[in-house]
Design an enzyme around this catalytic site. Structure first.
Site, short mmCIF file in Angstrom:
data_model
loop_
_atom_site.label_atom_id
_atom_site.label_comp_id
_atom_site.label_asym_id
_atom_site.label_seq_id
_atom_site.Cartn_x
_atom_site.Cartn_y
_atom_site.Cartn_z
N SER A 173 0.83 -1.20 0.00
CA SER A 173 0.00 0.00 0.00
C SER A 173 0.87 1.26 0.00
O SER A 173 1.68 1.45 -0.91
CB SER A 173 -0.97 -0.04 1.19
OG SER A 173 -1.96 0.94 1.06
N ASP A 270 -8.24 -3.01 -7.20
CA ASP A 270 -7.78 -2.79 -5.83
C ASP A 270 -8.89 -2.12 -5.02
O ASP A 270 -9.35 -1.03 -5.34
CB ASP A 270 -6.53 -1.91 -5.85
CG ASP A 270 -5.93 -1.71 -4.48
OD1 ASP A 270 -6.53 -0.96 -3.69
OD2 ASP A 270 -4.89 -2.31 -4.19
N HIS A 338 -6.50 -6.07 -1.52
CA HIS A 338 -5.53 -5.01 -1.27
C HIS A 338 -4.46 -5.57 -0.35
O HIS A 338 -4.75 -6.07 0.73
CB HIS A 338 -6.21 -3.80 -0.60
CG HIS A 338 -5.29 -2.64 -0.38
ND1 HIS A 338 -4.80 -1.88 -1.42
CD2 HIS A 338 -4.75 -2.12 0.76
CE1 HIS A 338 -4.02 -0.92 -0.93
NE2 HIS A 338 -3.97 -1.05 0.38
#
Length: 421
Positions: A173, A270, A338
């Site tokens: 991330s 995502d 994610h």
């Protein structure tokens, strides 16, 4: 009767695998107390930290540095609130569970299990890139991500990092985005004999307009770069090629100028980007997308069509960087997820998602060690049966990945707040 017996045996085997997945390695926090003298501090002024688990055997001279994710802060309020959490202060940090790419189990992490594995804690709010501070009366915030990065790396050098034979800089991330910013300077720490590569997991944040045509994420990143003093961490070549330096905070612009072999791991849908960037609240004030965002199997055909457009933009942006010509690789699946490298169920497990019959762990290993070309691009949703489904067995045993709220939504000045269809 036979089918019932088979099902019982199957369920027993699956749960046995899940129990093994859950038996993670717990690694204590190392706090770099002397980093404060260098100004390398978290948002609240506390010293930074990391978690190190030593390698062994054939991996004793190899290193993975995994950069923690956790969104960003771009103004006084969001950074102040963040400073009262583990994402802004080491005072709230504890031990960390190592799984996925950080696992020390060869059955769970076949290529990197015996490497030195480091998890870098993220407490600056700007992808380890800011270098300034903020004062407002008695309130003080430190934006020292760049110094934190330097302090951790230099603390690891006498631990053996300086003698690395192989090294992989990775992250998830916001930590995945950080690898785009630090990949080249990371490689410059080592002699030419060291094999250095970089990987981003769920960090390819698109420079993209939301579904209403407004580019929320540009406004957010522009304010972030300015507020935290990030510009000096951006690629000089990239900055020189754009009229606005902040654009180089976007991976698709930065990647064009990275000279080190790079691997991009990302979902084509995502969930963090879809929820907060492509379909933020400001673009859907009436909540028409609520059901779709909560459970993608409830998306309407029109919503799926819009999401296919998002996927197309991601693939186009990736191809435009031409990073594959420099020894790059990628794994772009069609699972709504994610961060897939740190979670065991998605990295390497009995029911892990696959593309062209490859798990993520195998694809990354093939790329890093040069076993074969590793460019795996999934077909459009809903074609992949290996993607985890809502309410699936894996989610029942609470192995669902983290979804982070980016809070990037700003009011669209060009759009009226109307609930008309």
């Amino acid at each position: 009767m036979k089918s019932a017996v088979w099902m019982v045996l199957f369920m027993s085997a699956v749960f046995s695998s899940f129990q093994k997945i859950n038996s993670q390695l717990v690694v204590n926090l190392t706090v770099i107390h002397n980093a404060t003298s260098l100004g390398a501090v978290c948002l609240d002024g506390s010293p930074p930290g990391y978690h190190l688990h030593r390698g062994f055997g054939s991996g004793a001279q190899n290193w993975i540095l995994q950069m923690e994710g956790g969104a960003w802060c771009n103004d006084e309020l969001s950074c102040y609130l963040r400073s009262k959490t583990a994402y802004g202060s080491s005072l709230y940090m504890g031990s960390w569970n190592f799984s996925g790419i950080l696992s020390n189990d060869p059955n769970m992490n076949p290529d990197f299990y015996n490497w030195n594995r480091v998890f870098l804690r993220y407490c600056d709010g700007a992808s380890f890139a800011g270098n300034s501070e903020y004062r407002n009366g008695t309130k003080r915030l430190y934006f020292r991500g760049l110094r934190i990065w330097d302090a951790i790396v230099h603390d690891l050098f006498p631990e053996g990092l300086q003698h690395a034979e192989k090294a992989l800089l990775s992250g998830c991330s916001a930590g995945g985005l950080a690898t785009f910013l630090h990949c080249d300077n990371f490689s410059q720490l080592f002699p030419e004999t060291t094999i250095v590569k970089c990987m981003s997991d769920a960090g390819f944040f698109l420079d993209v307009k939301d579904k209403s045509g407004y580019n929320n994420i540009r406004h957010f990143f522009r304010s972030l770069v300015k507020f935290q003093g990030v510009e000096q961490s951006l690629s000089e070549k990239c900055v020189n090629s754009h009229h606005d330096p902040y654009l180089c905070f976007f991976p698709q612009h930065a990647l064009k100028h990275i000279r080190i072999p790079y691997f991009v791991l990302n979902s084509a849908y995502d969930v963090t980007q879809v929820d907060n960037i492509f379909v933020p609240l400001s673009s859907d004030p009436c909540g028409h997308w609520k059901n779709c965002k909560l459970n993608y199997t409830m998306c309407t055909p029109n919503e799926i069509n819009i999401l296919q457009g998002y996927r197309s933009q991601m693939l186009k942006a990736l191809r435009s960087t031409k990073f594959l010509e420099n020894g790059g690789g990628m794994f772009i699946n069609s699972c709504f997820s994610h961060c897939q490298s740190e979670e065991q169920y998605s990295w390497f497990a009995p029911l892990s998602p696959k593309v062209h019959n490859k798990t993520i762990a195998v694809a990354v290993g093939d790329w890093y060690f040069g076993r074969e070309v590793s460019v795996e691009v999934d077909c459009p949703y809903p074609c992949n049966p290996t993607c985890l489904k809502p309410n699936s067995l894996i989610q029942i045993v609470d192995l669902q990945g983290r979804a982070q709220n980016l809070n990037v939504t700003e009011k669209n000045p060009h759009k009226k707040n109307s609930c008309s269809h």
